[in-house]
Scaffold this active site. Structure first.
Site, mmCIF file in Angstrom:
data_model
loop_
_atom_site.group_PDB
_atom_site.id
_atom_site.type_symbol
_atom_site.label_atom_id
_atom_site.label_comp_id
_atom_site.label_asym_id
_atom_site.label_seq_id
_atom_site.Cartn_x
_atom_site.Cartn_y
_atom_site.Cartn_z
ATOM 1 N N PRO A 273 0.789 -1.245 0.000
ATOM 2 C CA PRO A 273 0.000 0.000 0.000
ATOM 3 C C PRO A 273 0.817 1.289 0.000
ATOM 4 C CG PRO A 273 0.008 -0.964 2.196
ATOM 5 C CD PRO A 273 0.642 -1.980 1.280
ATOM 6 N N ARG B 241 4.322 3.182 -5.070
ATOM 7 C CA ARG B 241 3.787 4.149 -6.059
ATOM 8 C C ARG B 241 2.405 3.723 -6.556
ATOM 9 N NH1 ARG B 241 9.530 4.157 -7.078
ATOM 10 N NH2 ARG B 241 9.245 2.034 -7.828
ATOM 11 N N THR C 237 1.637 -6.748 -10.185
ATOM 12 C CA THR C 237 3.085 -6.956 -10.069
ATOM 13 C C THR C 237 3.607 -7.677 -11.309
ATOM 14 O OG1 THR C 237 2.743 -7.156 -7.701
ATOM 15 C CG2 THR C 237 4.832 -7.979 -8.557
ATOM 16 N N THR C 238 4.727 -7.200 -11.843
ATOM 17 C CA THR C 238 5.293 -7.808 -13.049
ATOM 18 C C THR C 238 6.584 -8.550 -12.707
ATOM 19 O OG1 THR C 238 6.359 -5.694 -13.499
ATOM 20 C CG2 THR C 238 4.298 -6.153 -14.672
ATOM 21 N N PRO D 299 -0.236 -7.403 -16.778
ATOM 22 C CA PRO D 299 1.032 -6.671 -16.889
ATOM 23 C C PRO D 299 0.830 -5.163 -17.043
ATOM 24 C CG PRO D 299 1.024 -8.588 -18.334
ATOM 25 C CD PRO D 299 -0.362 -8.445 -17.793
ATOM 26 N N PHE E 200 -2.469 -2.180 -16.579
ATOM 27 C CA PHE E 200 -3.882 -1.891 -16.314
ATOM 28 C C PHE E 200 -4.393 -0.716 -17.148
ATOM 29 C CE2 PHE E 200 -2.818 -3.671 -11.969
ATOM 30 C CZ PHE E 200 -3.729 -4.716 -11.970
ATOM 31 N N HIS F 282 10.964 3.266 -18.831
ATOM 32 C CA HIS F 282 10.389 3.397 -17.486
ATOM 33 C C HIS F 282 11.294 4.213 -16.572
ATOM 34 C CE1 HIS F 282 7.804 0.073 -18.806
ATOM 35 N NE2 HIS F 282 6.988 0.434 -17.824
ATOM 36 N N LYS G 132 12.505 0.965 -11.403
ATOM 37 C CA LYS G 132 11.852 -0.293 -11.782
ATOM 38 C C LYS G 132 12.805 -1.471 -11.590
ATOM 39 C CE LYS G 132 9.039 -2.351 -15.402
ATOM 40 N NZ LYS G 132 8.104 -2.868 -14.389
ATOM 41 N N THR H 129 4.867 -5.349 -19.678
ATOM 42 C CA THR H 129 4.163 -4.914 -20.898
ATOM 43 C C THR H 129 4.999 -5.227 -22.149
ATOM 44 O OG1 THR H 129 3.286 -3.112 -19.575
ATOM 45 C CG2 THR H 129 2.999 -2.925 -21.954
HETATM 46 N N1 LIG Z 1 0.116 -3.759 -14.040
HETATM 47 C C1 LIG Z 1 0.315 -2.452 -14.115
HETATM 48 O O1 LIG Z 1 -0.409 -1.714 -14.792
HETATM 49 C C2 LIG Z 1 1.437 -1.845 -13.340
HETATM 50 C C3 LIG Z 1 2.276 -2.674 -12.666
HETATM 51 N N2 LIG Z 1 3.291 -2.172 -11.945
HETATM 52 C C4 LIG Z 1 4.064 -3.154 -11.194
HETATM 53 O O2 LIG Z 1 3.619 -3.096 -9.850
HETATM 54 C C5 LIG Z 1 4.692 -3.416 -8.957
HETATM 55 C C6 LIG Z 1 4.845 -2.286 -7.958
HETATM 56 O O3 LIG Z 1 5.277 -1.132 -8.647
HETATM 57 P P1 LIG Z 1 5.538 0.239 -7.856
HETATM 58 O O4 LIG Z 1 4.348 0.608 -7.062
HETATM 59 O O5 LIG Z 1 6.086 1.175 -8.841
HETATM 60 O O6 LIG Z 1 6.724 -0.239 -6.870
HETATM 61 P P2 LIG Z 1 7.095 0.347 -5.438
HETATM 62 O O7 LIG Z 1 8.491 -0.125 -5.148
HETATM 63 O O8 LIG Z 1 6.795 1.788 -5.364
HETATM 64 O O9 LIG Z 1 6.078 -0.428 -4.461
HETATM 65 C C7 LIG Z 1 6.246 -1.721 -3.997
HETATM 66 C C8 LIG Z 1 5.800 -1.737 -2.547
HETATM 67 O O10 LIG Z 1 5.836 -3.078 -2.087
HETATM 68 C C9 LIG Z 1 6.362 -3.032 -0.760
HETATM 69 N N3 LIG Z 1 6.818 -4.347 -0.336
HETATM 70 C C10 LIG Z 1 8.044 -4.899 -0.442
HETATM 71 N N4 LIG Z 1 8.055 -6.114 0.133
HETATM 72 C C11 LIG Z 1 6.790 -6.329 0.591
HETATM 73 C C12 LIG Z 1 6.168 -7.399 1.291
HETATM 74 N N5 LIG Z 1 6.841 -8.501 1.661
HETATM 75 N N6 LIG Z 1 4.860 -7.276 1.608
HETATM 76 C C13 LIG Z 1 4.172 -6.179 1.272
HETATM 77 N N7 LIG Z 1 4.716 -5.119 0.635
HETATM 78 C C14 LIG Z 1 6.005 -5.212 0.298
HETATM 79 C C15 LIG Z 1 7.461 -1.998 -0.834
HETATM 80 O O11 LIG Z 1 7.861 -1.544 0.444
HETATM 81 P P3 LIG Z 1 9.364 -0.947 0.651
HETATM 82 O O12 LIG Z 1 9.466 0.213 -0.292
HETATM 83 O O13 LIG Z 1 9.413 -0.578 2.081
HETATM 84 O O14 LIG Z 1 10.295 -2.063 0.283
HETATM 85 C C16 LIG Z 1 6.731 -0.919 -1.630
HETATM 86 O O15 LIG Z 1 5.960 -0.110 -0.787
HETATM 87 C C17 LIG Z 1 5.909 -3.638 -9.868
HETATM 88 O O16 LIG Z 1 6.045 -5.020 -10.118
HETATM 89 C C18 LIG Z 1 5.552 -2.903 -11.154
HETATM 90 O O17 LIG Z 1 6.192 -3.446 -12.269
HETATM 91 C C19 LIG Z 1 3.522 -0.839 -11.866
HETATM 92 C C20 LIG Z 1 2.724 0.042 -12.551
HETATM 93 C C21 LIG Z 1 1.617 -0.399 -13.350
HETATM 94 O O1 LIG Z 2 6.973 -0.641 -13.003
HETATM 95 C C1 LIG Z 2 6.201 0.126 -13.627
HETATM 96 O O2 LIG Z 2 6.185 1.334 -13.428
HETATM 97 C C2 LIG Z 2 5.285 -0.464 -14.611
HETATM 98 N N1 LIG Z 2 5.224 -1.752 -14.710
HETATM 99 C C3 LIG Z 2 4.399 -2.493 -15.593
HETATM 100 C C4 LIG Z 2 5.249 -3.253 -16.579
HETATM 101 O O3 LIG Z 2 6.286 -3.810 -16.174
HETATM 102 O O4 LIG Z 2 4.886 -3.327 -17.753
HETATM 103 C C5 LIG Z 2 3.321 -1.652 -16.227
HETATM 104 C C6 LIG Z 2 3.722 -0.263 -16.568
HETATM 105 O O5 LIG Z 2 4.548 -0.313 -17.684
HETATM 106 C C7 LIG Z 2 4.406 0.421 -15.391
#
Ligand SMILES: NC(=O)C1=CN([C@@H]2O[C@H](COP(=O)(O)OP(=O)(O)OC[C@H]3O[C@@H](n4cnc5c(N)ncnc54)[C@H](OP(=O)(O)O)[C@@H]3O)[C@@H](O)[C@H]2O)C=CC1
Ligand SMILES: O=C(O)C1=N[C@H](C(=O)O)C[C@H](O)C1
Length: 265
Positions: free
Chosen positions: A11, A14, A99-100, A125, A127, A154, A158, A165
Site C-alpha cells: 500500500p 507508487r 506486479t510484473t 502486466p 492496467f 520506465h 523499476k 508490458t
Molecule cells: N500492471 C500495471 O499496470 C502496473 C504494474 N506495476 C508493477 O507493480 C509493482 C509495484 O510497482 P511500484 O508501485 O512502482 O513499486 P514500489 O516499489 O513503489 O512499491 C512496492 C511496494 O511493495 C512493498 N513491499 C516490499 N516487500 C513487501 C512485502 N513482503 N509485503 C508487502 N509489501 C512489500 C514496498 O515496500 P518498501 O518500499 O518498504 O520495500 C513498496 O511499498 C511492480 O512489479 C511494477 O512493475 C507498476 C505500474 C503499473
Molecule cells: O513498473 C512500472 O512502473 C510499470 N510496470 C508495468 C510493466 O512492467 O509493464 C506496467 C507499466 O509499464 C508500469
C-alpha cells in the site's frame, strides 16, 4: 452492487497508494486490510498519509484469516507477488496481480493452482486501457509488418526488465507472426546487449531514466516505411480504471486471465 472486500499488498508503493485511493473512493469497494513488511498491527492512517483505518498485516495468512477478503490486489515485487498470489489462491481469495516480472513457469504454476481451486485470478502486466490498445494494435500491425522492435521506457526505480508490458507485447506479436530473426544474419554485437533482449526474434530494448513513468513504442519497419505505435502513462492514476475493472470482473471468473486484453472487446 454488492460490496467487494479488498486487501492491498504494497500500500505504500507508487501503485499501492493509488490503489488505496481507488478503493477508498469506490462506493462498492471496502478496504478490509493491507499487507506490508513493516508497521505490523498499525492503522494505515497512522503509518502514512492515508485516510483509511485498515489494519496493516505483515503476515498474509493472519490477514486473510482475520479479514476474510474477496480480492487481493498485489502491487509489490516479483518474488513477493508470486508468494502472495499462491497464498491468496490457497485461501480462496481472488488475486488481481499488477506486479510484473513473473516467469513462464510462474504463470503455469499459478494457472494450475487456479484450476485446482476453481476461483478466478487476473495477472495484468498493464492496467492502462491505452496500453492494452497499443498492444492490440501492435498485434494487428504484425500481420502486415513482420519486422518489429519494442522500446519500453520506465522510471529508474523499476526492478524488472524487460517490463511486463514489453514482454506481453512480444508474446502477442509472436502469436501472429511466429519466430523470425531480423536484421543481418551476420550481425555481431561489439558491445554486449547492444541489440537488446530477444524474444522469438523480436528485440526488446529497456530504457530506464528518472523523469519517465511508463512508456512504450512498438516500431515496425517495411519497404520504404515505418510505423510507430506508442503509449505513454504520465501518472499512476492512468492504471486505476483497469484495476477497478479487474476487481469487478474477477468476481465472475473461475480461471486465470493473463492480460486485460482478454477482458475487453
Ligand atoms: N500492471 C500495471 O499496470 C502496473 C504494474 N506495476 C508493477 O507493480 C509493482 C509495484 O510497482 P511500484 O508501485 O512502482 O513499486 P514500489 O516499489 O513503489 O512499491 C512496492 C511496494 O511493495 C512493498 N513491499 C516490499 N516487500 C513487501 C512485502 N513482503 N509485503 C508487502 N509489501 C512489500 C514496498 O515496500 P518498501 O518500499 O518498504 O520495500 C513498496 O511499498 C511492480 O512489479 C511494477 O512493475 C507498476 C505500474 C503499473
Ligand atoms: O513498473 C512500472 O512502473 C510499470 N510496470 C508495468 C510493466 O512492467 O509493464 C506496467 C507499466 O509499464 C508500469
Amino acid at each position: 452492487m454488492e460490496t467487494i472486500k479488498i486487501v492491498i499488498a504494497g500500500p505504500r508503493g507508487r501503485m499501492g497508494r493509488e490503489a488505496v485511493k481507488l478503493v477508498e473512493e469506490t462506493e462498492h469497494f471496502s478496504l478490509v486490510g493491507v499487507i506490508d513488511h513493516k508497521f505490523e498491527g498499525q492503522k494505515l492512517s497512522k503509518a502514512d498519509d492515508f485516510k483509511s483505518n485498515a489494519i496493516i498485516y505483515t503476515d498474509i495468512e493472519k490477514c486473510f484469516s482475520e479479514t476474510k477478503p474477496d480480492v487481493l490486489i498485489d502491487l509489490t515485487t516479483p518474488e513477493i507477488g508470486k508468494i502472495h498470489t499462491k497464498k491468496a489462491l490457497e485461501y480462496g481469495v481472488r488475486p488481481v496481480v499488477g506486479t510484473t516480472g513473473f516467469s513462464d513457469a510462474d504463470l503455469k504454476e499459478l494457472e494450475e493452482l487456479t484450476e485446482d481451486r476453481g476461483i478466478g485470478a487476473i495477472i495484468a502486466p498493464n492496467f492502462a486501457i491505452g496500453a492494452i490498445l497499443m498492444m492490440k494494435f501492435s498485434q494487428m500491425a504484425a500481420k502486415y509488418f513482420s519486422d518489429v522492435e519494442i522500446l519500453e521506457m520506465h522510471h529508474d526505480q523499476k526492478l524488472d526488465a524487460p517490463s511486463g508490458t514489453g514482454l506481453k507485447t512480444a508474446e502477442m506479436i509472436s502469436a501472429v507472426r511466429g519466430a523470425k530473426e531480423q536484421g543481418h544474419p551476420d550481425e555481431k554485437e561489439t558491445l554486449a546487449g547492444a541489440r537488446g533482449a530477444n524474444y522469438q526474434g523480436i528485440h526488446v530494448h529497456s530504457i530506464r531514466l528518472p523523469g519517465l513513468v511508463a512508456h512504450q513504442e512498438v516500431l515496425f519497419g517495411g519497404d520504404g516505411q515505418t510505423l510507430s505505435i506508442r503509449h505513454d502513462s504520465f501518472n499512476r492514476a492512468s492504471f486505476m480504471s483497469g484495476v477497478k475493472l479487474c476487481v469487478e470482473q474477477i468476481m465472475n471468473l473461475d480461471v486465470l486471465v493473463y492480460g486485460l486484453e482478454n477482458l475487453i472487446d
